[in-house]
Design a protein around this motif. Structure first.
Motif, PDB file in Angstrom:
ATOM      1  N   MET A  33       6.470  50.641  10.525  1.00 21.86           N
ATOM      2  CA  MET A  33       7.281  51.381   9.589  1.00 21.86           C
ATOM      3  C   MET A  33       6.789  51.074   8.172  1.00 21.86           C
ATOM      4  SD  MET A  33      11.369  51.092   9.103  1.00 21.86           S
ATOM      5  CE  MET A  33      12.173  52.621   8.837  1.00 21.86           C
ATOM      6  N   ASN A  34       6.724  52.099   7.326  1.00 21.75           N
ATOM      7  CA  ASN A  34       6.258  51.931   5.957  1.00 21.75           C
ATOM      8  C   ASN A  34       7.414  52.020   4.961  1.00 21.75           C
ATOM      9  OD1 ASN A  34       3.617  51.742   6.818  1.00 21.75           O
ATOM     10  ND2 ASN A  34       3.245  53.914   6.578  1.00 21.75           N
ATOM     11  N   CYS A  35       7.274  51.324   3.861  1.00 17.32           N
ATOM     12  CA  CYS A  35       8.248  51.331   2.778  1.00 17.32           C
ATOM     13  C   CYS A  35       8.332  52.746   2.193  1.00 17.32           C
ATOM     14  CB  CYS A  35       7.819  50.334   1.702  1.00 17.32           C
ATOM     15  SG  CYS A  35       8.870  50.303   0.240  1.00 17.32           S
ATOM     16  N   PRO A  36       9.531  53.297   2.035  1.00 15.53           N
ATOM     17  CA  PRO A  36       9.655  54.645   1.487  1.00 15.53           C
ATOM     18  C   PRO A  36       9.323  54.731  -0.007  1.00 15.53           C
ATOM     19  CG  PRO A  36      11.819  53.714   1.887  1.00 15.53           C
ATOM     20  CD  PRO A  36      10.817  52.751   2.439  1.00 15.53           C
ATOM     21  N   ILE A  37       9.255  53.609  -0.692  1.00 16.32           N
ATOM     22  CA  ILE A  37       8.958  53.601  -2.127  1.00 16.32           C
ATOM     23  C   ILE A  37       7.458  53.514  -2.377  1.00 16.32           C
ATOM     24  CG2 ILE A  37       9.334  52.401  -4.320  1.00 16.32           C
ATOM     25  CD1 ILE A  37      11.842  53.798  -3.210  1.00 16.32           C
ATOM     26  N   CYS A  38       6.780  52.532  -1.765  1.00 19.51           N
ATOM     27  CA  CYS A  38       5.363  52.323  -2.080  1.00 19.51           C
ATOM     28  C   CYS A  38       4.419  52.567  -0.902  1.00 19.51           C
ATOM     29  CB  CYS A  38       5.150  50.915  -2.618  1.00 19.51           C
ATOM     30  SG  CYS A  38       5.376  49.626  -1.375  1.00 19.51           S
ATOM     31  N   GLY A  39       4.949  52.669   0.311  1.00 14.58           N
ATOM     32  CA  GLY A  39       4.106  52.932   1.470  1.00 14.58           C
ATOM     33  C   GLY A  39       3.551  51.711   2.168  1.00 14.58           C
ATOM     34  N   GLU A  40       3.813  50.514   1.655  1.00 12.18           N
ATOM     35  CA  GLU A  40       3.338  49.278   2.294  1.00 12.18           C
ATOM     36  C   GLU A  40       4.128  49.019   3.575  1.00 12.18           C
ATOM     37  OE1 GLU A  40       0.838  47.211   1.211  1.00 12.18           O
ATOM     38  OE2 GLU A  40       0.429  48.710  -0.326  1.00 12.18           O
ATOM     39  N   ASP A  41       3.650  48.089   4.401  1.00 10.20           N
ATOM     40  CA  ASP A  41       4.372  47.689   5.609  1.00 10.20           C
ATOM     41  C   ASP A  41       5.688  47.024   5.225  1.00 10.20           C
ATOM     42  OD1 ASP A  41       2.402  48.630   7.290  1.00 10.20           O
ATOM     43  OD2 ASP A  41       1.375  46.695   7.406  1.00 10.20           O
ATOM     44  N   THR A  42       6.727  47.260   6.023  1.00 13.18           N
ATOM     45  CA  THR A  42       8.034  46.689   5.715  1.00 13.18           C
ATOM     46  C   THR A  42       8.106  45.222   6.106  1.00 13.18           C
ATOM     47  OG1 THR A  42       8.926  47.357   7.841  1.00 13.18           O
ATOM     48  CG2 THR A  42       9.212  48.896   6.026  1.00 13.18           C
ATOM     49  N   VAL A  43       9.056  44.542   5.484  1.00  8.33           N
ATOM     50  CA  VAL A  43       9.339  43.146   5.784  1.00  8.33           C
ATOM     51  C   VAL A  43      10.755  43.111   6.346  1.00  8.33           C
ATOM     52  CG1 VAL A  43       9.650  40.850   4.779  1.00  8.33           C
ATOM     53  CG2 VAL A  43       7.841  42.350   3.931  1.00  8.33           C
ATOM     54  N   THR A  44      10.958  42.392   7.433  1.00  8.04           N
ATOM     55  CA  THR A  44      12.249  42.369   8.109  1.00  8.04           C
ATOM     56  C   THR A  44      13.393  42.061   7.157  1.00  8.04           C
ATOM     57  OG1 THR A  44      11.152  41.642  10.134  1.00  8.04           O
ATOM     58  CG2 THR A  44      13.531  41.366  10.029  1.00  8.04           C
ATOM     59  N   LYS A  45      13.211  41.116   6.256  1.00 10.28           N
ATOM     60  CA  LYS A  45      14.271  40.706   5.330  1.00 10.28           C
ATOM     61  C   LYS A  45      14.719  41.859   4.434  1.00 10.28           C
ATOM     62  CE  LYS A  45      15.304  37.347   1.726  1.00 10.28           C
ATOM     63  NZ  LYS A  45      14.829  36.200   0.965  1.00 10.28           N
ATOM     64  N   PHE A  46      13.818  42.757   4.069  1.00  4.98           N
ATOM     65  CA  PHE A  46      14.134  43.837   3.126  1.00  4.98           C
ATOM     66  C   PHE A  46      14.100  45.220   3.774  1.00  4.98           C
ATOM     67  CE2 PHE A  46      12.092  40.437   0.627  1.00  4.98           C
ATOM     68  CZ  PHE A  46      13.184  40.093  -0.151  1.00  4.98           C
ATOM     69  N   ARG A  47      14.019  45.272   5.068  1.00  4.88           N
ATOM     70  CA  ARG A  47      13.875  46.524   5.786  1.00  4.88           C
ATOM     71  C   ARG A  47      14.910  47.543   5.366  1.00  4.88           C
ATOM     72  NH1 ARG A  47      11.821  46.805  11.773  1.00  4.88           N
ATOM     73  NH2 ARG A  47      11.251  48.962  11.706  1.00  4.88           N
ATOM     74  N   PRO A  48      14.550  48.758   5.075  1.00 10.30           N
ATOM     75  CA  PRO A  48      13.315  49.466   5.360  1.00 10.30           C
ATOM     76  C   PRO A  48      12.278  49.358   4.247  1.00 10.30           C
ATOM     77  CG  PRO A  48      14.863  51.035   4.514  1.00 10.30           C
ATOM     78  CD  PRO A  48      15.555  49.683   4.561  1.00 10.30           C
ATOM     79  N   CYS A  58       9.576  46.958   1.594  1.00 11.64           N
ATOM     80  CA  CYS A  58       8.604  45.875   1.749  1.00 11.64           C
ATOM     81  C   CYS A  58       8.972  44.664   0.902  1.00 11.64           C
ATOM     82  CB  CYS A  58       7.210  46.367   1.364  1.00 11.64           C
ATOM     83  SG  CYS A  58       7.070  46.799  -0.381  1.00 11.64           S
ATOM     84  N   SER A  59       9.825  44.857  -0.102  1.00  6.95           N
ATOM     85  CA  SER A  59      10.163  43.761  -1.009  1.00  6.95           C
ATOM     86  C   SER A  59      11.491  44.049  -1.708  1.00  6.95           C
ATOM     87  CB  SER A  59       9.070  43.612  -2.070  1.00  6.95           C
ATOM     88  OG  SER A  59       9.045  44.774  -2.889  1.00  6.95           O
ATOM     89  N   LYS A  60      11.996  43.028  -2.369  1.00  5.23           N
ATOM     90  CA  LYS A  60      13.220  43.189  -3.153  1.00  5.23           C
ATOM     91  C   LYS A  60      12.985  44.182  -4.287  1.00  5.23           C
ATOM     92  CE  LYS A  60      16.800  40.626  -5.661  1.00  5.23           C
ATOM     93  NZ  LYS A  60      17.526  41.837  -5.841  1.00  5.23           N
ATOM     94  N   ARG A  61      11.786  44.178  -4.845  1.00  7.20           N
ATOM     95  CA  ARG A  61      11.454  45.093  -5.939  1.00  7.20           C
ATOM     96  C   ARG A  61      11.640  46.543  -5.502  1.00  7.20           C
ATOM     97  NH1 ARG A  61       7.095  48.109  -7.117  1.00  7.20           N
ATOM     98  NH2 ARG A  61       6.809  48.690  -9.279  1.00  7.20           N
ATOM     99  N   CYS A  62      11.089  46.912  -4.353  1.00  9.58           N
ATOM    100  CA  CYS A  62      11.218  48.287  -3.875  1.00  9.58           C
ATOM    101  C   CYS A  62      12.671  48.614  -3.509  1.00  9.58           C
ATOM    102  CB  CYS A  62      10.293  48.540  -2.690  1.00  9.58           C
ATOM    103  SG  CYS A  62       8.557  48.730  -3.191  1.00  9.58           S
ATOM    104  N   ALA A  63      13.394  47.642  -2.960  1.00 14.15           N
ATOM    105  CA  ALA A  63      14.809  47.849  -2.667  1.00 14.15           C
ATOM    106  C   ALA A  63      15.583  48.093  -3.952  1.00 14.15           C
ATOM    107  CB  ALA A  63      15.378  46.646  -1.919  1.00 14.15           C
ATOM    108  N   ASP A  64      15.263  47.360  -5.013  1.00 20.47           N
ATOM    109  CA  ASP A  64      15.930  47.542  -6.305  1.00 20.47           C
ATOM    110  C   ASP A  64      15.583  48.887  -6.938  1.00 20.47           C
ATOM    111  OD1 ASP A  64      17.171  45.100  -6.045  1.00 20.47           O
ATOM    112  OD2 ASP A  64      15.769  44.042  -7.382  1.00 20.47           O
ATOM    113  N   ILE A  65      14.339  49.326  -6.785  1.00 22.97           N
ATOM    114  CA  ILE A  65      13.936  50.639  -7.302  1.00 22.97           C
ATOM    115  C   ILE A  65      14.755  51.728  -6.611  1.00 22.97           C
ATOM    116  CG2 ILE A  65      12.061  52.331  -7.323  1.00 22.97           C
ATOM    117  CD1 ILE A  65      10.137  49.941  -7.779  1.00 22.97           C
TER     118      ILE A  65
END
Length: 60
Positions: free
Chosen positions: A1-16, A18-25
């Motif tokens: 699964m890819n991050c909907p913001i930047c396209g990188e691979d997701t991280v379980t902690k921040f799914r869906p 890849c990072s807190k930054r993309c979740a905050d965006i």
């Protein structure tokens, strides 16, 4: 699964994301109305027209 913001691979902690930054965006987009769905109700369309007329009458 890819991050909907930047396209990188997701991280379980921040799914869906890849990072807190993309979740905050994504959260910021929700909070500022970027993800708003336009309404097609008549009352809303009339309100948009009257707001546009008011803005045109204001001096810059």
């Amino acid at each position: 699964m890819n991050c909907p913001i930047c396209g990188e691979d997701t991280v379980t902690k921040f799914r869906p994301f890849c990072s807190k930054r993309c979740a905050d965006i994504d959260l910021a987009k929700w909070l500022n109305g970027s993800y708003a769905v336009p309404s097609q109700r008549e009352e809303d369309l009339e309100a948009d027209v009257s707001e546009g007329e008011t803005e045109q009458q204001r001096p810059h």
